[in-house]
Every structure is written in structure tokens, then in C-alpha cells.
Design an enzyme around this catalytic site. Structure first.
Site, short mmCIF file in Angstrom:
data_model
loop_
_atom_site.label_atom_id
_atom_site.label_comp_id
_atom_site.label_asym_id
_atom_site.label_seq_id
_atom_site.Cartn_x
_atom_site.Cartn_y
_atom_site.Cartn_z
N HIS A 163 -10.67 -6.20 8.19
CA HIS A 163 -11.40 -5.99 6.95
C HIS A 163 -12.66 -5.15 7.15
O HIS A 163 -13.50 -5.10 6.25
CB HIS A 163 -11.81 -7.33 6.32
CG HIS A 163 -10.67 -8.21 5.94
ND1 HIS A 163 -10.03 -9.01 6.85
CD2 HIS A 163 -10.06 -8.40 4.75
CE1 HIS A 163 -9.06 -9.68 6.23
NE2 HIS A 163 -9.06 -9.32 4.96
N GLU A 166 0.83 -1.21 0.00
CA GLU A 166 0.00 0.00 0.00
C GLU A 166 0.86 1.26 0.00
O GLU A 166 0.52 2.25 -0.65
CB GLU A 166 -0.94 -0.01 1.21
CG GLU A 166 -2.06 -1.03 1.12
CD GLU A 166 -1.60 -2.46 1.37
OE1 GLU A 166 -2.28 -3.40 0.91
OE2 GLU A 166 -0.54 -2.63 2.03
#
Length: 337
Positions: free
Chosen positions: A129, A60
Site C-alpha cells: 500500500h 485492475e
């Protein structure tokens, strides 16, 4: 107008933007050939080629850092972080580089970058998540933060974000991705979890960043909501019968304070709802702004309804969510204060 899910609307926004502007590029983990874990980018690589829609390594920090360089060079990257929970390695790049570039360069450089992230719960994804980190971005000067609640807004807001000259954090509520939903296959469908597929115009249009919308007019109390919580607010109002005005913020930063203040001055009461944890959540900022701007019009304390102050609970996900019952109790308390 065609009716579509939020996923289809988001894909349509990227498609329209890539077609209109060759500088728009889309990349991230699995967004190319695979079409993204939620299929938001499905078909874009086939249509525009591997140089404009491509897969990135599982980094990321690398995705966002590369996108910042592209944006500074003159491209308009729209990158996907697979889940908002994964954005922490990239947070330094977002805050220290993207958000500050215009200011550090005295306007010589801009950073027309969009970072898309699925946010919130609804898939029993647990702590890694299902987080709702919007407050981490609204705290940062130089960023815009967007949370759509329906397909029409999702497409228009995303096109506006891609065309914006500054970095935009675009948070997509997972529970709203596929239209009508029950949250999980083993949980009964509840009335507040149903919403219709949205009517979405074909082609190019924008929804302005920084402008809220009143989803329901009312005179007794103001509910400030965004994302999935807009539907929770509608269900709570239906269940309680309280004549509430529901404001869908759509953009958290810049915030449409004018619409908020006008509503609260009219109703004299305010409840704020969001899915993120209560402490230091964005609702605290909303409550402070309402108090500062509407103090002499308030007839009751401002109430916040939010997620628990705990790490995200995997097994108790649906208890963690602020639902119509919890919001309904807050509305009754505010009316009786």
C-alpha cells in the site's frame, strides 16, 4: 479563494470536468456509492448518476482495459486504482495498449485516459500500500506522468490531464491528501510535515502538463523534487540555511528540462530527492540529464537522496522516508565538495 485539501481539489477537478463534458466518466473500486477509499470521488455518483460514476469489480486489468476501450470509442474515462501498488495487473494494458495506441494506429485513434493512483507511504501500509512506482511509467513512451504537491496544482493538473488526448498517469501522494499531517497518530508532528491547506479557485482552470515551477529561488544549489519531497526540501533548506533553489517538477513526463538546466547552470550544484528506491529511480534519469546538459557548469557531483533499496519496510517507514536530516547532509556535502 476557498481553501481545501488535496482530496477536495481532486474531487473538484473531476466534478468540473464531468459538468463540462458528458463524455467524462469516473469508475474504479468503491468509487461510486462509497466515494473511494480516500473519499476523492465522494458525492459524484449522487450528482451525475450511476452511468457516469460507478463501481468496478476488483480487477485492475479489467478497469484499465475497459477504460481503454471507452477512450478509443470517444469517452474520457478517469479511473482510480485504489493504491498504486495494485496497478501491476493492469500494467500490460497501460503499456501495451494505452501508451501505444496513437503510434500503432498512425494517429487514427487516441486514448484520452487518466489513471489516478494514491502513491507513496505515510499510512504504515507496508509493501502493498506504499510503493512509489513512477519510474515504471516514465520509462514508457506514449504516457504522461504527473505528481502534484499541493491542492492548487492537483486540481489544475487533473483537469488538464482529463482534457489531454493521450493517456496520463496521475500519482497522488497520500501524505499530502489531507493538508497538515503527522504521518501517523503515534508519531510527533515535525515542522517539515506541516503544510497549509491550499487556495484553490472555484470552477475550471488548468495547470499545463510539462511545466515545472520554482518553489524557492536560490543561488547556491538546485534541489529537484516532486510530490511530498517538495516539503522535505523546504524544511531541509530552513534547517541548513543553504540558499537553495527548489524546483517542483509537477510533471515527470514530459519533463521541463529547460527550467532544470537554467537553474543548475546558475547554481552549479544539484541534489535530487524522491521517495522511491534509489536504484533505477527517476532521480537517476534526472541526474543523467543534468550531467549531459550542465557538465561544464557543475562545481560538485550530483547527489541523489532516496528511499532504501529494500522491499518497503512496514515498521521502519519513517526511517525509510528521505527526510530533512538526510537531505540536509547531502546539501552540506554538495556545498563542501
Amino acid at each position: 479563494m476557498p481553501r481545501m485539501t488535496m482530496i477536495e481539489a481532486i474531487r473538484g477537478a473531476m466534478d468540473v470536468s464531468m459538468e463540462r463534458d458528458a463524455n467524462v466518466v469516473v469508475f474504479g473500486e468503491d468509487v461510486g456509492y462509497f466515494g473511494g477509499v480516500f473519499r476523492c470521488t465522494q458525492g459524484l455518483q449522487q450528482k451525475y448518476g450511476k452511468s457516469r460514476c460507478f463501481d468496478a469489480p476488483i480487477s485492475e486489468l479489467g478497469i484499465v482495459g475497459t477504460a481503454i476501450g471507452m477512450a478509443t470509442y470517444g469517452l474520457r474515462p478517469c479511473v482510480e486504482i485504489q493504491f498504486a501498488d495494485y496497478m501491476y495487473p493492469a500494467y500490460d494494458q497501460i503499456v501495451s495498449e494505452a501508451a501505444r495506441l496513437r503510434y500503432r494506429s498512425n494517429g487514427e485513434f487516441t486514448c484520452p485516459l487518466v489513471v489516478r493512483m494514491p502513491t507513496g507511504g505515510g499510512i504504515f501500509g507496508g509493501q502493498t500500500h506504499s510503493q512509489s512506482p513512477e519510474a515504471l511509467f516514465t520509462h514508457v513512451s506514449g504516457l504522461k506522468t504527473v505528481v502534484p504537491s499541493n491542492p492548487y496544482d492537483a486540481k489544475g493538473l487533473l483537469i488538464a490531464a482529463i482534457e489531454d488526448p493521450d493517456p496520463v498517469i496521475f500519482l497522488e501522494p497520500k501524505r499530502l491528501y489531507n493538508g497538515p499531517f503527522d504521518g501517523h497518530h503515534d508519531r510527533p508532528v515535525t515542522p517539515w510535515s506541516k503544510h497549509e491547506l491550499g487556495e484553490v479557485p472555484e470552477g475550471h482552470y488548468t495547470v499545463p502538463l510539462g511545466k515545472a515551477v520554482i518553489r524557492r529561488k536560490g543561488a547556491a544549489i538546485t534541489i529537484l523534487a516532486y510530490g511530498t519531497m517538495v516539503y522535505v526540501a523546504e524544511a531541509a533548506v530552513a534547517e541548513t540555511g543553504i540558499d537553495a533553489e527548489i524546483i517542483d517538477l509537477r510533471t515527470l513526463l514530459p519533463l521541463d528540462l529547460e527550467t532544470i538546466v537554467a537553474s543548475v547552470k546558475k547554481t552549479g550544484r544539484c541534489v535530487v530527492i524522491h521517495e522511491a528506491t534509489l536504484t533505477s529511480g527517476f532521480g537517476a534519469e534526472l541526474a543523467a540529464l543534468v550531467q549531459e546538459n550542465c557538465f561544464f557548469h557543475l562545481e560538485a557531483p550530483i547527489i541523489r537522496v532516496a528511499g532504501w533499496d529494500t522491499p518497503y519496510p512496514h515498521a521502519q517507514e519513517w526511517d525509510y522516508f528521505p527526510g530533512p536530516a538526510r537531505l540536509g547532509r547531502a546539501l552540506v556535502d554538495a556545498m563542501e565538495a
